[in-house]
Design a protein around this motif. Sequence first.
Motif, PDB file in Angstrom:
ATOM      1  N   VAL A 201       1.001   3.984 -49.905  1.00 62.03           N
ATOM      2  CA  VAL A 201       2.076   4.663 -49.185  1.00 62.03           C
ATOM      3  C   VAL A 201       3.058   5.210 -50.217  1.00 62.03           C
ATOM      4  CG1 VAL A 201       1.831   3.169 -47.158  1.00 62.03           C
ATOM      5  CG2 VAL A 201       3.455   2.549 -48.962  1.00 62.03           C
ATOM      6  N   MET A 202       4.043   5.950 -49.752  1.00 59.50           N
ATOM      7  CA  MET A 202       5.148   6.384 -50.600  1.00 59.50           C
ATOM      8  C   MET A 202       6.403   5.636 -50.164  1.00 59.50           C
ATOM      9  SD  MET A 202       3.881   8.485 -52.794  1.00 59.50           S
ATOM     10  CE  MET A 202       5.329   9.280 -53.519  1.00 59.50           C
ATOM     11  N   GLN A 203       7.141   5.124 -51.141  1.00 60.94           N
ATOM     12  CA  GLN A 203       8.376   4.389 -50.872  1.00 60.94           C
ATOM     13  C   GLN A 203       9.451   4.941 -51.791  1.00 60.94           C
ATOM     14  OE1 GLN A 203       8.759   2.229 -48.514  1.00 60.94           O
ATOM     15  NE2 GLN A 203      10.532   0.941 -49.002  1.00 60.94           N
ATOM     16  N   ALA A 204      10.467   5.578 -51.226  1.00 56.11           N
ATOM     17  CA  ALA A 204      11.546   6.188 -52.010  1.00 56.11           C
ATOM     18  C   ALA A 204      10.988   7.118 -53.092  1.00 56.11           C
ATOM     19  CB  ALA A 204      12.427   5.107 -52.627  1.00 56.11           C
ATOM     20  N   GLY A 205       9.941   7.861 -52.746  1.00 60.38           N
ATOM     21  CA  GLY A 205       9.346   8.815 -53.666  1.00 60.38           C
ATOM     22  C   GLY A 205       8.395   8.223 -54.678  1.00 60.38           C
ATOM     23  N   MET A 206       8.117   6.921 -54.564  1.00 60.79           N
ATOM     24  CA  MET A 206       7.222   6.237 -55.501  1.00 60.79           C
ATOM     25  C   MET A 206       5.934   5.827 -54.801  1.00 60.79           C
ATOM     26  SD  MET A 206       9.889   3.644 -57.359  1.00 60.79           S
ATOM     27  CE  MET A 206      10.904   3.460 -55.885  1.00 60.79           C
ATOM     28  N   PRO A 207       4.786   5.951 -55.466  1.00 60.64           N
ATOM     29  CA  PRO A 207       3.578   5.364 -54.899  1.00 60.64           C
ATOM     30  C   PRO A 207       3.755   3.855 -54.758  1.00 60.64           C
ATOM     31  CG  PRO A 207       3.052   6.831 -56.726  1.00 60.64           C
ATOM     32  CD  PRO A 207       4.529   6.624 -56.750  1.00 60.64           C
ATOM     33  N   ALA A 208       3.213   3.313 -53.692  1.00 63.65           N
ATOM     34  CA  ALA A 208       3.316   1.879 -53.432  1.00 63.65           C
ATOM     35  C   ALA A 208       2.087   1.446 -52.664  1.00 63.65           C
ATOM     36  CB  ALA A 208       4.584   1.563 -52.639  1.00 63.65           C
ATOM     37  N   ARG A 209       1.854   0.162 -52.688  1.00 61.55           N
ATOM     38  CA  ARG A 209       0.695  -0.406 -52.007  1.00 61.55           C
ATOM     39  C   ARG A 209       1.191  -1.373 -50.936  1.00 61.55           C
ATOM     40  NH1 ARG A 209      -4.526   1.061 -51.145  1.00 61.55           N
ATOM     41  NH2 ARG A 209      -5.929  -0.738 -51.108  1.00 61.55           N
ATOM     42  N   LEU A 210       0.779  -1.136 -49.702  1.00 60.65           N
ATOM     43  CA  LEU A 210       1.161  -1.986 -48.580  1.00 60.65           C
ATOM     44  C   LEU A 210      -0.045  -2.797 -48.126  1.00 60.65           C
ATOM     45  CD1 LEU A 210       3.269  -2.763 -46.361  1.00 60.65           C
ATOM     46  CD2 LEU A 210       2.261  -0.912 -44.986  1.00 60.65           C
ATOM     47  N   VAL A 211       0.110  -4.104 -48.091  1.00 55.95           N
ATOM     48  CA  VAL A 211      -0.941  -4.971 -47.554  1.00 55.95           C
ATOM     49  C   VAL A 211      -0.355  -5.745 -46.379  1.00 55.95           C
ATOM     50  CG1 VAL A 211      -2.222  -5.139 -49.705  1.00 55.95           C
ATOM     51  CG2 VAL A 211      -0.472  -6.828 -49.222  1.00 55.95           C
ATOM     52  N   VAL A 212      -1.117  -5.783 -45.290  1.00 54.49           N
ATOM     53  CA  VAL A 212      -0.691  -6.467 -44.069  1.00 54.49           C
ATOM     54  C   VAL A 212      -1.730  -7.536 -43.759  1.00 54.49           C
ATOM     55  CG1 VAL A 212      -0.077  -6.221 -41.634  1.00 54.49           C
ATOM     56  CG2 VAL A 212       0.355  -4.334 -43.239  1.00 54.49           C
ATOM     57  N   PRO A 213      -1.335  -8.812 -43.757  1.00 53.17           N
ATOM     58  CA  PRO A 213      -2.313  -9.873 -43.529  1.00 53.17           C
ATOM     59  C   PRO A 213      -2.672  -9.999 -42.051  1.00 53.17           C
ATOM     60  CG  PRO A 213      -0.138 -10.844 -43.696  1.00 53.17           C
ATOM     61  CD  PRO A 213       0.031  -9.352 -43.941  1.00 53.17           C
ATOM     62  N   GLY A 214      -3.805 -10.588 -41.791  1.00 45.45           N
ATOM     63  CA  GLY A 214      -4.212 -10.809 -40.409  1.00 45.45           C
ATOM     64  C   GLY A 214      -3.312 -11.770 -39.671  1.00 45.45           C
ATOM     65  N   ASN A 215      -2.591 -12.615 -40.420  1.00 42.43           N
ATOM     66  CA  ASN A 215      -1.706 -13.599 -39.790  1.00 42.43           C
ATOM     67  C   ASN A 215      -0.255 -13.128 -39.735  1.00 42.43           C
ATOM     68  OD1 ASN A 215      -1.306 -13.768 -42.564  1.00 42.43           O
ATOM     69  ND2 ASN A 215      -1.109 -16.001 -42.606  1.00 42.43           N
ATOM     70  N   ASP A 216      -0.033 -11.822 -39.829  1.00 46.08           N
ATOM     71  CA  ASP A 216       1.322 -11.272 -39.800  1.00 46.08           C
ATOM     72  C   ASP A 216       2.057 -11.721 -38.540  1.00 46.08           C
ATOM     73  OD1 ASP A 216       3.617  -9.685 -40.020  1.00 46.08           O
ATOM     74  OD2 ASP A 216       2.585  -7.856 -39.350  1.00 46.08           O
ATOM     75  N   THR A 217       3.226 -12.315 -38.726  1.00 47.93           N
ATOM     76  CA  THR A 217       4.005 -12.796 -37.584  1.00 47.93           C
ATOM     77  C   THR A 217       4.878 -11.710 -36.977  1.00 47.93           C
ATOM     78  OG1 THR A 217       5.766 -13.550 -39.071  1.00 47.93           O
ATOM     79  CG2 THR A 217       4.061 -15.157 -38.479  1.00 47.93           C
ATOM     80  N   GLY A 218       5.022 -10.570 -37.645  1.00 51.97           N
ATOM     81  CA  GLY A 218       5.680  -9.425 -37.047  1.00 51.97           C
ATOM     82  C   GLY A 218       7.131  -9.221 -37.396  1.00 51.97           C
ATOM     83  N   GLY A 219       7.818 -10.224 -37.956  1.00 47.41           N
ATOM     84  CA  GLY A 219       9.244 -10.079 -38.165  1.00 47.41           C
ATOM     85  C   GLY A 219       9.703  -9.965 -39.600  1.00 47.41           C
ATOM     86  N   GLU A 220       8.862 -10.384 -40.545  1.00 51.95           N
ATOM     87  CA  GLU A 220       9.264 -10.461 -41.949  1.00 51.95           C
ATOM     88  C   GLU A 220       8.477  -9.461 -42.796  1.00 51.95           C
ATOM     89  OE1 GLU A 220      11.511 -12.794 -43.007  1.00 51.95           O
ATOM     90  OE2 GLU A 220      11.556 -14.229 -41.355  1.00 51.95           O
ATOM     91  N   ALA A 221       8.955  -9.213 -43.996  1.00 51.35           N
ATOM     92  CA  ALA A 221       8.236  -8.408 -44.987  1.00 51.35           C
ATOM     93  C   ALA A 221       8.793  -8.738 -46.366  1.00 51.35           C
ATOM     94  CB  ALA A 221       8.376  -6.914 -44.698  1.00 51.35           C
ATOM     95  N   ILE A 222       8.018  -8.421 -47.398  1.00 52.76           N
ATOM     96  CA  ILE A 222       8.400  -8.726 -48.777  1.00 52.76           C
ATOM     97  C   ILE A 222       8.213  -7.488 -49.640  1.00 52.76           C
ATOM     98  CG2 ILE A 222       7.846 -10.093 -50.840  1.00 52.76           C
ATOM     99  CD1 ILE A 222       6.870 -12.316 -48.955  1.00 52.76           C
ATOM    100  N   LEU A 223       9.256  -7.140 -50.397  1.00 47.80           N
ATOM    101  CA  LEU A 223       9.142  -6.138 -51.459  1.00 47.80           C
ATOM    102  C   LEU A 223       8.753  -6.875 -52.728  1.00 47.80           C
ATOM    103  CD1 LEU A 223       9.536  -3.229 -52.536  1.00 47.80           C
ATOM    104  CD2 LEU A 223      11.922  -3.852 -53.013  1.00 47.80           C
ATOM    105  N   HIS A 224       7.605  -6.520 -53.290  1.00 55.82           N
ATOM    106  CA  HIS A 224       7.031  -7.221 -54.438  1.00 55.82           C
ATOM    107  C   HIS A 224       7.164  -6.349 -55.686  1.00 55.82           C
ATOM    108  CE1 HIS A 224       3.180  -8.464 -56.717  1.00 55.82           C
ATOM    109  NE2 HIS A 224       4.111  -9.347 -56.985  1.00 55.82           N
TER     110      HIS A 224
END
Length: 302
Positions: free
Chosen positions: A57-80
């Motif tokens: 994906v693009m994030q603030a004009g930068m290439p980035a990689r988004l991974v979404v786990p199968g156990n995603d609870t829907g409310g949280e996220a982490i910038l790594h």
Amino acid sequence: MSAPTASMQAVLDRLAAEDAGLGDPTLLDPQAGRALAALTNLRWNADLPKVAEARTVMQAGMPARLVVPGNDTGGEAILHVHGGGWAFCSAATHEGAARRLAIACACPVLTVDYRLAPEHPYPAGLEDVLAAWEARDPARRWSMAGDSAGANLALAAMLRMAGQGAALPAMGLLFYGVYGADFGTPSYIAHEFGPGLTRAKMQRYWDWYAPEAARGDPEVAPLAATDAALAALPPLYLNAAGLDPLRSDTEALAARLAALGRSDRFDLAEGVVHGFMQMGSALPEARDAFAAAGEAFARKPA
């Protein structure tokens, strides 16, 4: 000095055989060193953990990689924020780590490709991390994570936010970070020549990232932060590797936080080297470290 665990020694033996003759990437010109570091890190992306989604994906004009786990609870996220001495590595080299972190924390993980030194020294990488944070999806509650130099950038970003009174991450997950430029600490002395990361490599990384005159700035070396600045940080999870020149950095940070009456968790993984969490496909201690981070993440304040 403690010895490597049996599984760590097996990995070190493998690396000695596979990397014989490759040389030290910090002694090459930055582009060549970056290419070599990428190739040697990408080996850990074999047998990647399964996730529900993994895309660029693009994030603030930068290439980035988004991974979404199968156990995603829907409310949280982490910038790594990936490590690599502020100069090497990328979202691609840290794909395995991002997936394991996402599964352990049951939420999406977004890894950004910030600008790298020496072409882009301080504050370029930090400004990119802050820009990525500002562009986060407001539908989720975000935390921030980083390993090694990425932990430095994540902590520096949180210090900047706290100092400005901005909204802070729900939590910081900081893995074997570089928080100071004192090359005479006990761990720098004990592990001057490795295994793995060495004092000389760290000195070259620092020379690429920030001149000596800048290293008293807490946004460059967070151990220079005041007690008040550290007290204002969000809850943190810290870990360190026992056989790492940087171990004393995290030990010093953990001691200062504890002296302030905070309850941040600090885990010391004995018998493993710097960067061990990259090795999750081959190293049980890496998988254990992600599980511990996930436990701490689940217990953060609501």
